[in-house]
Enzyme design. Sequence first.
Site, PDB file in Angstrom:
ATOM      1  N   HIS A   1      -0.291   1.948  -1.491  1.00  0.00           N
ATOM      2  CA  HIS A   1      -1.809   1.264  -0.986  1.00  0.00           C
ATOM      3  C   HIS A   1      -1.893   0.686   0.433  1.00  0.00           C
ATOM      4  O   HIS A   1      -2.903   1.612   0.989  1.00  0.00           O
ATOM      5  CB  HIS A   1      -2.189   0.196  -2.011  1.00  0.00           C
ATOM      6  CG  HIS A   1      -3.583  -0.245  -1.535  1.00  0.00           C
ATOM      7  ND1 HIS A   1      -3.841  -1.405  -0.801  1.00  0.00           N
ATOM      8  CD2 HIS A   1      -4.903  -0.037  -2.288  1.00  0.00           C
ATOM      9  CE1 HIS A   1      -5.113  -1.457  -0.773  1.00  0.00           C
ATOM     10  NE2 HIS A   1      -5.646  -0.665  -1.499  1.00  0.00           N
TER      11      HIS A   1
ATOM     12  N   HIS B   1      -4.624   0.564 -13.073  1.00  0.00           N
ATOM     13  CA  HIS B   1      -4.952   0.602 -11.728  1.00  0.00           C
ATOM     14  C   HIS B   1      -3.531   0.271 -10.869  1.00  0.00           C
ATOM     15  O   HIS B   1      -2.847  -0.726 -11.216  1.00  0.00           O
ATOM     16  CB  HIS B   1      -5.614  -0.748 -11.329  1.00  0.00           C
ATOM     17  CG  HIS B   1      -5.974  -0.750 -10.015  1.00  0.00           C
ATOM     18  ND1 HIS B   1      -5.725  -1.834  -9.192  1.00  0.00           N
ATOM     19  CD2 HIS B   1      -6.911  -0.258  -9.265  1.00  0.00           C
ATOM     20  CE1 HIS B   1      -6.108  -1.953  -8.063  1.00  0.00           C
ATOM     21  NE2 HIS B   1      -6.679  -0.832  -7.971  1.00  0.00           N
TER      22      HIS B   1
END
Length: 259
Positions: free
Chosen positions: A56, A14
């Site tokens: 992100h 991740h």
Amino acid sequence: MDVVDGGHPFVVAHRGASAQRPEHTRAAYELALEQGADGLECDIRLTRDGQLVCVHDRRVDRTSDGAGLVSEMTLAELRALDFGSWHSGGDAARDTGVLTLAALIELTLDWGRPVKLFIETKHPVRAGALVETELLTLLERYGLAAPVSAGHSRVVAMSFSAAAMWRIRRAAPLLPTVLLGETSRYLGGSAAMTVGATAVGPSIGVLRGHPELVDKAAAAGRALYCWTVDERPDVDFCRDVGVAWIATNHPGRTREWLG
């Protein structure tokens, strides 16, 4: 997407090995690959000059020494920022500048074994559908937009936006897709079928409360991708209920736990 191999989920790093290295940096992804990750996950956004970068947040404030919106900055401006020193593993790590999606694709393809790249498009964004358009254009450049089958694809597209997944499905029908979601009702309903998603992606919290999502997905011919699985009881739970892919910030130790 692949089925579970031998009862063990595949491990997706991740944002790279983001517990040990600054997220979304080359250093984080190289460490994840060295630790044996089966897949790499990234989030992408468009810069002001139309470049896809692995970031992100809408803003760079949290993960760099700068401030401002990614969509209002050029790639050159982003490259002038430090994306590593904020992290406890940043000082010792090299290659912690902003990472373009093109560079991550090349790193993945050049690695000595097959690794899947899970690419999440962020929404809502100022660029709207242009994010998916630019993603597919880049994948075509590398010969990744039209795999012979979903199972053989080196890339998986993901989003919390059903419209984004529908755009991918229409333009690249053999590219596997994951519809991400925050509730079991959404992921267990008709949304995934409507957009043709090949997998659904609940959080570990949602899956803990609704483990039947795995069987529901399987009955519809879909895999299940779970995020973000960092604790051993959660890793064991995902293995026991038959999750296909687990996203974790600790790919190395997660692989060890899975044996």
